[in-house]
Design an enzyme around this catalytic site. Structure first.
Site, PDB file in Angstrom:
ATOM      1  CB  CYS A   1      35.469   1.891 -45.518  1.00 39.16           C
ATOM      2  SG  CYS A   1      34.845   3.440 -44.899  1.00 39.16           S
TER       3      CYS A   1
ATOM      4  NE  ARG B   1      35.894  -3.935 -44.734  1.00 45.05           N
ATOM      5  CZ  ARG B   1      36.770  -4.469 -43.896  1.00 45.05           C
ATOM      6  NH1 ARG B   1      36.684  -5.746 -43.596  1.00 45.05           N
ATOM      7  NH2 ARG B   1      37.730  -3.740 -43.365  1.00 45.05           N
TER       8      ARG B   1
ATOM      9  CD1 TRP C   1      29.486   2.221 -40.635  1.00 50.64           C
ATOM     10  CD2 TRP C   1      31.226   3.339 -39.780  1.00 50.64           C
ATOM     11  NE1 TRP C   1      29.203   2.490 -39.318  1.00 50.64           N
ATOM     12  CE2 TRP C   1      30.254   3.166 -38.776  1.00 50.64           C
ATOM     13  CE3 TRP C   1      32.398   4.026 -39.461  1.00 50.64           C
ATOM     14  CZ2 TRP C   1      30.421   3.654 -37.471  1.00 50.64           C
ATOM     15  CZ3 TRP C   1      32.567   4.502 -38.177  1.00 50.64           C
ATOM     16  CH2 TRP C   1      31.593   4.303 -37.190  1.00 50.64           C
TER      17      TRP C   1
ATOM     18  CG  ASN D   1      39.018   0.173 -44.366  1.00 46.23           C
ATOM     19  OD1 ASN D   1      39.407  -0.964 -44.174  1.00 46.23           O
ATOM     20  ND2 ASN D   1      38.357   0.819 -43.455  1.00 46.23           N
ATOM     21  N   GLY D   2      39.935   3.439 -43.422  1.00 46.42           N
ATOM     22  CA  GLY D   2      40.786   3.814 -42.285  1.00 46.42           C
ATOM     23  C   GLY D   2      40.586   5.273 -41.941  1.00 46.42           C
TER      24      GLY D   2
ATOM     25  CD  GLU E   1      25.538 -11.424 -28.085  1.00 50.09           C
ATOM     26  OE1 GLU E   1      26.183 -10.448 -27.676  1.00 50.09           O
ATOM     27  OE2 GLU E   1      25.392 -11.656 -29.300  1.00 50.09           O
TER      28      GLU E   1
ATOM     29  CE  LYS F   1      23.557 -10.124 -32.040  1.00 49.22           C
ATOM     30  NZ  LYS F   1      24.836 -10.328 -31.441  1.00 49.22           N
TER      31      LYS F   1
ATOM     32  CD  GLU G   1      24.201  -6.194 -32.638  1.00 45.36           C
ATOM     33  OE1 GLU G   1      25.167  -5.481 -32.889  1.00 45.36           O
ATOM     34  OE2 GLU G   1      24.331  -7.389 -32.308  1.00 45.36           O
TER      35      GLU G   1
ATOM     36  CG  HIS H   1      20.871  -3.065  -6.164  1.00 45.46           C
ATOM     37  ND1 HIS H   1      20.712  -2.705  -4.834  1.00 45.46           N
ATOM     38  CD2 HIS H   1      21.201  -4.379  -6.144  1.00 45.46           C
ATOM     39  CE1 HIS H   1      20.979  -3.749  -4.063  1.00 45.46           C
ATOM     40  NE2 HIS H   1      21.273  -4.777  -4.839  1.00 45.46           N
TER      41      HIS H   1
ATOM     42  CE  LYS I   1      30.160 -10.142 -39.100  1.00 47.33           C
ATOM     43  NZ  LYS I   1      29.271 -10.159 -37.939  1.00 47.33           N
TER      44      LYS I   1
END
Ligand code: G6P
Length: 612
Positions: A2, A27, A73, A99-100, A485, A489, A492, A508, A607
């Site tokens: 947010c 955000r 968000w 925001n929170g 990573e 990438k 996402e 395995h 983010k």
């Protein structure tokens, strides 16, 4: 998560708010809204991206020199017009963006409902604005006092800005565990979740601290108080950021721009800190606590997401170069265990944003246990940067694409310098190898540039695998975190299911998935265990897997086996991740573009994850 932005001053607030929201869209982008105050407060909000709000505003009043805005968000309640911010009090007098998360909102809501409050949305935020209203009207308090008292009853995280129709010409903002920055102009103020909406207007900012409340007025006055009602003197910072850093600069997406910036950002991270000719590394934070760090019992690295992958590389580096025992922890797991942390430990936090709630909370816990807290952070003035005992900024500049790229390589660069610096002091690295690695590190930006030359080949390979539903990434040693990573990438930004695995572990489990439809991306630049990774590739080929190998320039063995090879320049093994990650970033980028995904704003992600 947010983004909030607010303005009070002499100019029209609307364009300032919309530009600010666009900058903060990283955000969250589930909905966006603004409240503008001319004679009345008019709230306009819309599900979807900021652009949906802009379209909607074509038919709405846009006047007012005071206003607040929000990009969401979703946490409590689905993303729709009603749950979008701003939210208003029952009497319509107050309007608030947040925001929170208000953790005790259910209890507060039940109590307010008993007092006759009716709620329109499913959000915790609406409860907060009703709580302020209730306190304000009961004792006929000025807005800032009602906000202050309300916040003493709230458990959770918040950055808020509130407007009061009966008290024109002022905004009240407050924060706890979610960021809020105040920009100071000429008889005008900007409040925002970070400095990016502010930089085009002023470079003078105040970072609000936890449990502080600010009142800013159209007349140019600002007061800051603590939640306990003490008057505070704000410290004004000068921002070191240019507006061009926030533009796409001719690239289609911020992510691509940020991938291409890496030769510069890696160099910026080393600037003034590494001198290969003279053979030294200086890191202010490490130098300040040199003995405590070098004699620590152990390093604990805490991070989330891509930063956690950088942390894993840190473990390999610190163990090899500084012979230091290391544990790498997901911050969210560390904080909820009962970990054994003592004053002999150094806890290193890695965070691009410096605001990730889990990382912040893990650090607070470790601080209480007496450990030295070291921050490796990108965003200057962020919460983590301010709560640590020491630290180093990575100087990657604003990273706007939600999928982290340049912050990752800058984090790895910083960790490499740190491992070398500490290893040198501890005598665990020879003078000659230290000098060799310094020279090699200094040459990495130019080598990253050379990897970029494979972009067309990588784009071609992306076309070959873009429609496959799965992908497997394999790597050993320093390239194992790169496999993780690479897979992250891809998933996402392109929504293809992907897994990263240590190459030897493939047998395995994941080997059961391999057939002609499974692309297997093998990062095979290793010098140690080279034969082993060649065997792993043979095992994949024997099961008809489609192999894309990242290899060292001039490798002829693997190019015979693999369906495609991407070459990277040779380097010393501990520095390989800085090069091997680049083709994987580009591969994900091209696949996502071909699949018509929004590369910079992948669905459901954000983010700066300020919720736990
Ligand atoms: C989110 C972002 C990732 C990032 C992670 C940790 O998930 O999408 O790119 O790696 O948060 O964020 P931090 O700011 O602490 O590095």
């Amino acid at each position: 998560m947010c983004g909030i932005v607010a303005y009070v001053g002499q100019k029209d607030a609307y364009p300032i708010l919309i530009n600010g929201l666009k900058r903060l869209e990283y955000r969250g982008y589930d909905s966006a809204g603004v409240a503008l105050f001319e004679t009345d407060i008019i709230v306009s909000k819309k599900k979807g991206k900021v652009q949906e709000l802009v379209n909607f505003m074509d038919t709405r009043p846009r006047n007012g020199k005071i206003g607040i805005g929000h990009t969401r968000w979703a946490t409590h309640g689905v993303p729709d017009d009603i749950n979008a911010h701003p939210h208003s009090s029952g009497n319509g007098r107050l309007t608030l963006v947040h925001n929170g998360i208000i953790e005790n909102y259910a209890l507060l809501k039940a109590a307010l409902e008993k007092e006759g409050h009716k709620f329109k949305s499913e959000t915790d935020t609406e409860v907060l604005v009703h709580l302020i209203e209730e306190i304000q009207k009961r004792d006929n308090l000025p807005l800032e006092e009602a906000v202050r008292i309300a916040l003493t009853r709230v458990i959770g995280a918040y950055a808020i800005v509130v407007l009061d129709e009966n008290e024109p010409g002022k905004l009240v903002g407050a924060r706890k565990a979610s960021p809020l920055v105040i920009g100071i102009g000429e008889n005008e103020f900007f409040l925002a979740s970070d400095a990016t909406p502010i930089i085009e207007h002023t470079k003078r900012v105040v970072y609000l601290n936890d449990e502080e409340i600010a009142v800013v007025r159209q007349s140019g006055e600002m007061e800051i108080k603590s939640i306990n009602n003490e008057v505070l003197t704000p410290f004004i910072h000068e921002l070191d950021m240019e507006i061009e850093m926030l533009e796409k600069g001719g690239y289609d997406y911020f992510m691509l721009k940020e991938i291409y910036e890496q030769p510069n950002t890696i160099a910026d991270c080393m600037r003034g800190r590494l001198n290969a000719e003279e053979g030294w590394i200086k890191l202010g934070g490490v130098d300040e606590f040199a003995n405590r760090i070098a004699n620590a019992q152990r390093f604990i690295i805490a991070a989330c997401g891509t930063s956690w992958h950088a942390g894993l590389i840190g473990e390999y580096l610190f163990e090899e170069l500084a012979r230091m025992p290391v544990e790498v922890e997901y911050a969210s797991e560390l904080r909820y265990r009962n970990p054994i942390i003592t004053e002999k430990d150094v806890v290193i936090a890695l965070s691009q944003s410096g605001e990730t709630a889990d990382t912040l909370a893990a650090l607070e816990m470790a601080k209480e246990k007496g450990a030295l807290i070291y921050g490796i952070v990108n965003v200057v003035g962020s919460s983590i940067a301010r709560m640590t005992d020491a630290g180093s900024y990575i100087h990657a500049g604003p990273e706007i694409g939600v999928a982290s790229t340049k912050a990752f390589t800058a984090q790895v660069t910083l960790l490499t310098m740190m491992a070398l610096r500490i290893g040198y002091q501890r005598g665990t690295i020879s003078e000659s190898y230290f000098r060799l690695l310094l020279n090699e590190l200094a040459s990495i930006p130019a080598k990253v540039e050379r990897v970029m030359a494979s972009n067309q080949l990588i784009e071609y390979i992306a076309g070959e695998i873009k429609d496959r539903p799965n992908a497997l990434y394999l790597g050993r040693g320093y390239n194992f975190p790169i496999a993780l990573e690479g897979a992250l990438k891809l998933k996402e930004i392109s929504y293809i299911h992907a897994e990263g695995y240590p190459a030897a572990e493939m047998k395995h489990g994941p080997i059961a998935l391999i057939d002609e439809n499974m692309p297997v991306i093998v990062i095979a630049t290793n010098k140690s265990a080279y034969d082993k990774i060649v065997s792993n590739i043979q095992e994949v080929k024997a099961r008809k897997g489609f192999v894309i190998a990242v290899v060292t320039e001039g490798d002829t063995v693997i190019s015979e086996l693999a369906d495609h090879t991407i070459e990277i320049p040779d380097t010393e093994e501990p520095l390989t991740p800085l090069l091997s990650v680049i083709p994987l970033q580009l591969l994900s980028y091209h696949i996502a573009v071909m699949r018509k995904c929004n590369v910079d704003q992948p669905r459901n992600l954000a983010k700066s994850v300020t919720v736990e």
